[in-house]
Design a protein around this motif. Sequence first.
Motif, short mmCIF file in Angstrom:
data_model
loop_
_atom_site.label_atom_id
_atom_site.label_comp_id
_atom_site.label_asym_id
_atom_site.label_seq_id
_atom_site.Cartn_x
_atom_site.Cartn_y
_atom_site.Cartn_z
N TYR A 31 0.73 -1.05 -0.08
CA TYR A 31 0.04 -0.03 -0.08
C TYR A 31 0.88 1.26 -0.01
O TYR A 31 2.28 1.06 0.22
N HIS A 47 6.05 8.18 -4.07
CA HIS A 47 5.23 7.51 -3.60
C HIS A 47 5.14 6.44 -4.77
O HIS A 47 5.13 4.92 -4.18
N ARG A 140 8.39 -7.39 14.65
CA ARG A 140 8.00 -7.62 13.26
C ARG A 140 8.98 -8.36 12.54
O ARG A 140 9.87 -8.62 12.80
N LYS A 147 6.54 -1.86 1.80
CA LYS A 147 5.34 -1.36 2.70
C LYS A 147 4.17 -2.21 2.48
O LYS A 147 3.31 -2.10 1.56
N GLU A 180 11.63 2.37 14.56
CA GLU A 180 10.81 3.24 13.98
C GLU A 180 9.42 3.09 14.61
O GLU A 180 9.40 2.38 15.53
N GLY A 181 8.63 3.97 14.35
CA GLY A 181 7.26 4.08 15.11
C GLY A 181 6.15 2.87 14.10
O GLY A 181 6.75 2.38 13.10
N SER A 182 4.98 2.77 14.73
CA SER A 182 4.21 2.00 14.25
C SER A 182 3.79 2.41 13.04
O SER A 182 3.49 1.59 11.92
N THR A 184 5.33 5.53 11.59
CA THR A 184 6.23 6.73 11.51
C THR A 184 7.66 6.45 11.53
O THR A 184 7.92 5.42 12.04
N ASN A 185 8.59 7.32 11.14
CA ASN A 185 10.02 7.23 11.47
C ASN A 185 10.32 8.08 12.45
O ASN A 185 9.65 9.00 13.05
N LEU A 205 11.08 1.23 7.19
CA LEU A 205 10.57 1.42 5.94
C LEU A 205 11.32 2.89 5.48
O LEU A 205 11.44 3.84 6.54
N GLY A 207 10.87 6.07 4.81
CA GLY A 207 9.60 6.92 4.81
C GLY A 207 9.81 8.20 3.73
O GLY A 207 10.79 8.54 3.57
N THR A 209 8.22 10.90 3.81
CA THR A 209 8.61 12.27 4.62
C THR A 209 9.99 12.27 5.23
O THR A 209 10.66 13.36 5.35
N ARG A 210 10.56 11.25 5.56
CA ARG A 210 12.02 10.90 6.03
C ARG A 210 12.94 11.59 4.91
O ARG A 210 13.85 12.28 5.35
N SER A 244 5.91 11.24 9.06
CA SER A 244 5.10 10.48 8.07
C SER A 244 4.22 11.45 7.19
O SER A 244 4.05 12.67 7.38
N ALA A 245 3.67 10.78 6.27
CA ALA A 245 2.97 11.52 5.08
C ALA A 245 1.76 12.09 5.90
O ALA A 245 1.13 13.23 5.52
N1 PLP Z 1 7.35 3.57 9.03
C1 PLP Z 1 6.14 2.82 9.16
C2 PLP Z 1 6.25 1.36 9.69
C3 PLP Z 1 5.10 3.30 8.32
O1 PLP Z 1 4.05 2.68 8.46
C4 PLP Z 1 5.10 4.61 7.63
C5 PLP Z 1 4.00 5.36 7.00
O2 PLP Z 1 2.79 4.81 7.08
C6 PLP Z 1 6.26 5.68 7.78
C7 PLP Z 1 7.40 4.80 8.56
C8 PLP Z 1 6.37 6.75 7.22
O3 PLP Z 1 6.52 6.78 5.88
P1 PLP Z 1 5.94 7.95 4.98
O4 PLP Z 1 6.73 9.11 5.34
O5 PLP Z 1 6.28 7.53 3.36
O6 PLP Z 1 4.53 8.24 5.29
#
Ligand code: PLP
Length: 284
Positions: A31, A47, A140, A147, A180-182, A184-185, A205, A207, A209-210, A244-245
Amino acid sequence: RIAYVNGRYVPHAYAQVHVEDRGYQFSDGVYEVCEVHDGHLVDETRHMARLGRSLKELRIREPMSAKALGHVLRETVRRNRVRNGLVYLQVTRGVAKRDHPFPKDDVPPAVVVTARAIDPKKSAKSAENGISVITVPENRWDRVDIKSVSLLPNVLARQAAEDAGASEAWFVDTDGYVTEGSATNAWIVDQDGRLITRPAEFGILRGITRTVVVDLAAREGVEIVERPFTVEEARKAREAFVTSATKLVMPVVKIDDAVIGNGKPGSIAGKLRELFYTQAEIAP
Ligand code: PLP
């Protein structure tokens, strides 16, 4: 509301996939979530590139060209009259008789797109106050660079955060390093004002935004070090934030029971949030 499901725009209430969709049965799909800002898609090119990579890693065929997908995203945004919010795109391996290996026949991938509005004032309010995060053990699989829709550990981590009155959960590996976050980075600013975030080669991942914030920091002359950091370091950091986005740059003011800095959003996070759109790509 309207959703796109396999070539059709249908009322959201009737937007359905088959019971033998491999996304539903095996989480066999990927996704993307793209921010919608003033009716425009943010960082569409990046993306689409990441989607292409995720599909390739799982050997799922590209359902259509990036250009055609872009059209579907925009059309879904338009039909839902979203000015600010997000558009969600999911591609699964498609519908086939339940069996673990990839289907032998040429099954078309299944594509779903939804869009919804998010009140920008709400996000701005969170950013003004900063959010709390909790830490949870990293549990995980090791291909989180893809993704994929296989998000159960992320769901459980995020629920644990909600249960604790926090907004996000940071996964921590067995050596005490934050991954990282659930969704977010994770970032910190050390006592010397250096921006620290984990390299995206492995374990997180990459990101979008990262990537944008790395460029932005470089442009602003903020020193940035891409290395793993521990929870201990994070607790003593001058600032912390997530990206994150949907959250953009979101300041973190508490990690578990530790107050970060003076308990208020940090200035570097604030600056990066403010400048975000100068480095992001806003597609018409
Ligand atoms: N890490 C994880 C596990 C994510 O699910 C996401 C976004 O949903 C991100 C990082 C941030 O990625 P992005 O900046 O592309 O939204």
